[in-house]
Motif scaffolding. Structure first.
Motif, mmCIF file in Angstrom:
data_model
loop_
_atom_site.group_PDB
_atom_site.id
_atom_site.type_symbol
_atom_site.label_atom_id
_atom_site.label_comp_id
_atom_site.label_asym_id
_atom_site.label_seq_id
_atom_site.Cartn_x
_atom_site.Cartn_y
_atom_site.Cartn_z
ATOM 1 N N PRO A 59 0.819 -1.221 0.000
ATOM 2 C CA PRO A 59 0.000 0.000 0.000
ATOM 3 C C PRO A 59 0.853 1.272 0.000
ATOM 4 C CG PRO A 59 -0.968 -1.623 1.444
ATOM 5 C CD PRO A 59 0.366 -2.185 1.031
ATOM 6 N N GLY A 60 1.959 1.237 0.737
ATOM 7 C CA GLY A 60 2.851 2.407 0.759
ATOM 8 C C GLY A 60 3.466 2.640 -0.611
ATOM 9 N N ALA A 61 3.834 1.544 -1.269
ATOM 10 C CA ALA A 61 4.397 1.662 -2.614
ATOM 11 C C ALA A 61 3.343 2.228 -3.570
ATOM 12 C CB ALA A 61 4.897 0.298 -3.091
ATOM 13 N N LEU A 62 2.096 1.804 -3.375
ATOM 14 C CA LEU A 62 1.012 2.327 -4.227
ATOM 15 C C LEU A 62 0.857 3.840 -4.040
ATOM 16 C CD1 LEU A 62 -2.467 0.874 -4.936
ATOM 17 C CD2 LEU A 62 -2.326 3.139 -3.951
ATOM 18 N N VAL A 63 0.917 4.285 -2.787
ATOM 19 C CA VAL A 63 0.789 5.724 -2.511
ATOM 20 C C VAL A 63 1.895 6.503 -3.229
ATOM 21 C CG1 VAL A 63 1.044 7.478 -0.691
ATOM 22 C CG2 VAL A 63 -0.455 5.498 -0.318
ATOM 23 N N LEU A 64 3.148 6.078 -3.035
ATOM 24 C CA LEU A 64 4.259 6.840 -3.615
ATOM 25 C C LEU A 64 4.255 6.766 -5.138
ATOM 26 C CD1 LEU A 64 7.140 6.061 -1.079
ATOM 27 C CD2 LEU A 64 5.599 8.042 -1.164
ATOM 28 N N ARG A 65 3.903 5.589 -5.659
ATOM 29 C CA ARG A 65 3.855 5.407 -7.106
ATOM 30 C C ARG A 65 2.780 6.311 -7.730
ATOM 31 N NH1 ARG A 65 2.199 1.691 -11.293
ATOM 32 N NH2 ARG A 65 3.994 0.514 -12.021
ATOM 33 N N THR A 66 1.616 6.371 -7.067
ATOM 34 C CA THR A 66 0.527 7.212 -7.573
ATOM 35 C C THR A 66 0.945 8.684 -7.570
ATOM 36 O OG1 THR A 66 -1.044 5.637 -6.649
ATOM 37 C CG2 THR A 66 -1.923 7.792 -7.269
ATOM 38 N N LEU A 67 1.568 9.096 -6.489
ATOM 39 C CA LEU A 67 1.956 10.510 -6.410
ATOM 40 C C LEU A 67 3.032 10.846 -7.436
ATOM 41 C CD1 LEU A 67 1.783 11.019 -2.555
ATOM 42 C CD2 LEU A 67 0.179 11.797 -4.297
ATOM 43 N N ARG A 68 3.973 9.920 -7.653
ATOM 44 C CA ARG A 68 4.997 10.157 -8.685
ATOM 45 C C ARG A 68 4.343 10.234 -10.059
ATOM 46 N NH1 ARG A 68 7.931 5.887 -6.279
ATOM 47 N NH2 ARG A 68 9.284 6.796 -4.687
ATOM 48 N N ALA A 69 3.370 9.368 -10.286
ATOM 49 C CA ALA A 69 2.683 9.371 -11.588
ATOM 50 C C ALA A 69 1.938 10.682 -11.813
ATOM 51 C CB ALA A 69 1.723 8.186 -11.679
ATOM 52 N N GLU A 70 1.561 11.332 -10.720
ATOM 53 C CA GLU A 70 0.871 12.624 -10.821
ATOM 54 C C GLU A 70 1.869 13.780 -10.778
ATOM 55 O OE1 GLU A 70 -2.325 13.165 -11.468
ATOM 56 O OE2 GLU A 70 -2.956 11.060 -11.422
ATOM 57 N N ALA A 71 3.106 13.490 -11.073
ATOM 58 C CA ALA A 71 4.155 14.514 -11.216
ATOM 59 C C ALA A 71 4.475 15.270 -9.924
ATOM 60 C CB ALA A 71 3.797 15.489 -12.330
ATOM 61 N N MET A 72 4.380 14.534 -8.814
ATOM 62 C CA MET A 72 4.649 15.138 -7.506
ATOM 63 C C MET A 72 6.107 14.960 -7.129
ATOM 64 S SD MET A 72 2.050 16.172 -5.785
ATOM 65 C CE MET A 72 0.923 15.044 -6.516
ATOM 66 N N ASP A 73 6.647 15.922 -6.399
ATOM 67 C CA ASP A 73 7.963 15.737 -5.792
ATOM 68 C C ASP A 73 7.735 14.999 -4.467
ATOM 69 O OD1 ASP A 73 10.305 15.921 -4.361
ATOM 70 O OD2 ASP A 73 10.580 18.085 -4.642
ATOM 71 N N VAL A 74 8.149 13.735 -4.406
ATOM 72 C CA VAL A 74 7.994 12.960 -3.160
ATOM 73 C C VAL A 74 9.362 12.642 -2.561
ATOM 74 C CG1 VAL A 74 5.718 11.970 -3.610
ATOM 75 C CG2 VAL A 74 7.732 10.785 -4.482
ATOM 76 N N SER A 75 10.359 13.451 -2.940
ATOM 77 C CA SER A 75 11.720 13.156 -2.477
ATOM 78 C C SER A 75 11.845 13.220 -0.951
ATOM 79 C CB SER A 75 12.713 14.103 -3.143
ATOM 80 O OG SER A 75 12.328 15.443 -2.902
ATOM 81 N N GLY A 76 10.958 13.968 -0.289
ATOM 82 C CA GLY A 76 11.058 14.064 1.165
ATOM 83 C C GLY A 76 10.150 13.079 1.889
ATOM 84 N N ALA A 77 9.371 12.306 1.136
ATOM 85 C CA ALA A 77 8.502 11.303 1.778
ATOM 86 C C ALA A 77 9.373 10.101 2.128
ATOM 87 C CB ALA A 77 7.400 10.891 0.812
ATOM 88 N N ARG A 78 8.980 9.344 3.158
ATOM 89 C CA ARG A 78 9.804 8.161 3.447
ATOM 90 C C ARG A 78 9.001 7.032 4.081
ATOM 91 N NH1 ARG A 78 11.120 7.722 8.626
ATOM 92 N NH2 ARG A 78 10.692 9.545 9.892
ATOM 93 N N VAL A 79 9.625 5.851 4.025
ATOM 94 C CA VAL A 79 9.061 4.657 4.638
ATOM 95 C C VAL A 79 9.409 4.691 6.120
ATOM 96 C CG1 VAL A 79 9.401 2.153 4.796
ATOM 97 C CG2 VAL A 79 9.129 3.259 2.540
ATOM 98 N N ASP A 80 8.434 4.370 6.969
ATOM 99 C CA ASP A 80 8.691 4.275 8.406
ATOM 100 C C ASP A 80 8.183 2.930 8.876
ATOM 101 O OD1 ASP A 80 8.976 6.533 10.981
ATOM 102 O OD2 ASP A 80 8.185 4.508 11.331
ATOM 103 N N ARG A 81 9.067 2.124 9.442
ATOM 104 C CA ARG A 81 8.704 0.745 9.788
ATOM 105 C C ARG A 81 7.968 0.606 11.113
ATOM 106 N NH1 ARG A 81 13.075 0.742 6.815
ATOM 107 N NH2 ARG A 81 12.980 -0.466 4.881
ATOM 108 N N ARG A 82 7.699 1.716 11.792
ATOM 109 C CA ARG A 82 6.982 1.612 13.075
ATOM 110 C C ARG A 82 5.492 1.309 12.889
ATOM 111 N NH1 ARG A 82 9.067 7.151 15.645
ATOM 112 N NH2 ARG A 82 9.148 7.626 13.418
#
Ligand code: CKP
Ligand code: MG
Length: 310
Positions: A59-82
């Motif tokens: 699901p996290g990969a889906l979120v980031l992939r969708t946002l990248r596909a919408e031409a978003m800068d997600v360079s500051g987003a990150r995975v958190d394992r907590r």
């Protein structure tokens, strides 16, 4: 630097065709008020950066992939394992009523802290957009919003806040306490008519409006669902009805409205044109299933204007 910086929790959504208990088929997509606004702005040609935490999962990969596909800068987003990426189940009941159930307590996004967002303000965006939903996710996210808005306003960044009260996340009293303290830093405040008291106290709309303008809000946008919206500034009060559309799904309409409003503001348009673009943008989302899928491009907005003048 980007036009708009926003942050919050984006979730995976399972959108059933009917009540889930009866084994309906479902569509998998993404939800999240801030990312809905971000996608709306990006489709209208603005540069947008979204920050947030997702789980180390599909699901996290889906979120980031969708946002990248919408031409978003997600360079500051990150995975958190907590925690895992949050889930939202939605079940349509009527075109106006959708049952929404959250599975997001303890999610990765609920671990957001000021340090995840404040550094992004070092190269200031033109606009910082936040919503009350993030404040409801826990003390870390709430502190992140509060530090981000005070840092941004100190640096001259336009700050916009959509109240977006969610009764499943917190009480009205908790929301009022957290959101009222943000008001001095807010330039553009968006609230539905029943959310005004959460940021302004009191009970008459006139008193609430003047209290917010006195506290420094420069544009107060009050949304009234199908009845449209009103923008209050120091010198004007401008109202517009919503566009008559065949309503398919109202979820996401508020976020679409905000993206259209901020887009027109970034373009330097006056308040009546900001409101007009907000209403037009929202109408596309209302007429289409999904929280953000129907968001228009500039070409879509032009065809709507062309249709109006024929
Ligand atoms: O106010 P809106 O109907 O535009 O907001 C919809 C979004 O973030 C939706 O995408 C959902 O994920 C949420 O609000 C939420 O957390 O409720
Ligand atoms: Mg909303």
């Amino acid at each position: 630097s980007v036009d708009v910086l926003t942050f919050g929790e984006s979730l995976i959504t399972v959108r059933a065709d009917g009540p889930l208990s009866t084994h309906q088929s479902a569509t998998i997509s993404m939800a999240g008020a801030e990312s809905n606004v971000a996608i709306g702005l990006s489709r209208l040609g603005h540069s947008v950066r979204w920050l947030g935490l997702v789980g180390d999962d599909e699901p996290g990969a889906l979120v980031l992939r969708t946002l990248r596909a919408e031409a978003m800068d997600v360079s500051g987003a990150r995975v958190d394992r907590r925690g895992t990426t949050g889930l939202l189940v939605s079940e349509p009941r009527t075109s106006e009523i959708t049952r929404v159930t959250y599975y997001r307590a303890g999610s990765a996004a609920s671990h957001l802290e000021p340090a995840d967002v404040v550094p992004a303000l070092a190269s200031p965006p033109k606009v910082l957009h936040v919503t009350g939903i993030t404040c409801a996710l826990g003390s870390g996210p709430r502190a992140a919003v509060s530090e981000a808005v005070s840092t941004a306003s100190a640096r001259g960044v336009t700050v916009s806040l959509d109240v977006n009260y969610r009764s499943r996340l917190w009480t009205r009293e908790q929301a009022a306490e957290a959101l009222t303290e943000l008001v001095p830093h807010i330039d553009v405040l968006i609230a539905s008519d029943d959310e005004l008291e959460l940021v302004a106290g009191g009970d008459s709309e006139t008193a609430q409006v003047s209290a917010l303008l006195d506290r420094g809000v420069s544009e107060l946008v009050v949304t009234r669902g199908a009845a449209g919206a009103t923008v209050f500034t120091r010198d004007e009060k401008i109202s517009s009805p919503a566009r008559p559309v065949r309503v398919v799904d109202v979820i996401g309409a508020g976020d679409a409205f905000v993206s259209g409003y901020l887009s027109a503001r970034l373009d330097g348009l006056d308040v009546p044109h900001r409101l007009a673009r907000a209403i037009a943008t929202a109408s596309f989302v209302v007429a289409c299933a999904g929280d953000w899928e129907g968001l228009p491009t500039r070409a879509d907005l032009s065809s709507l204007n062309a249709a109006d003048s024929t």
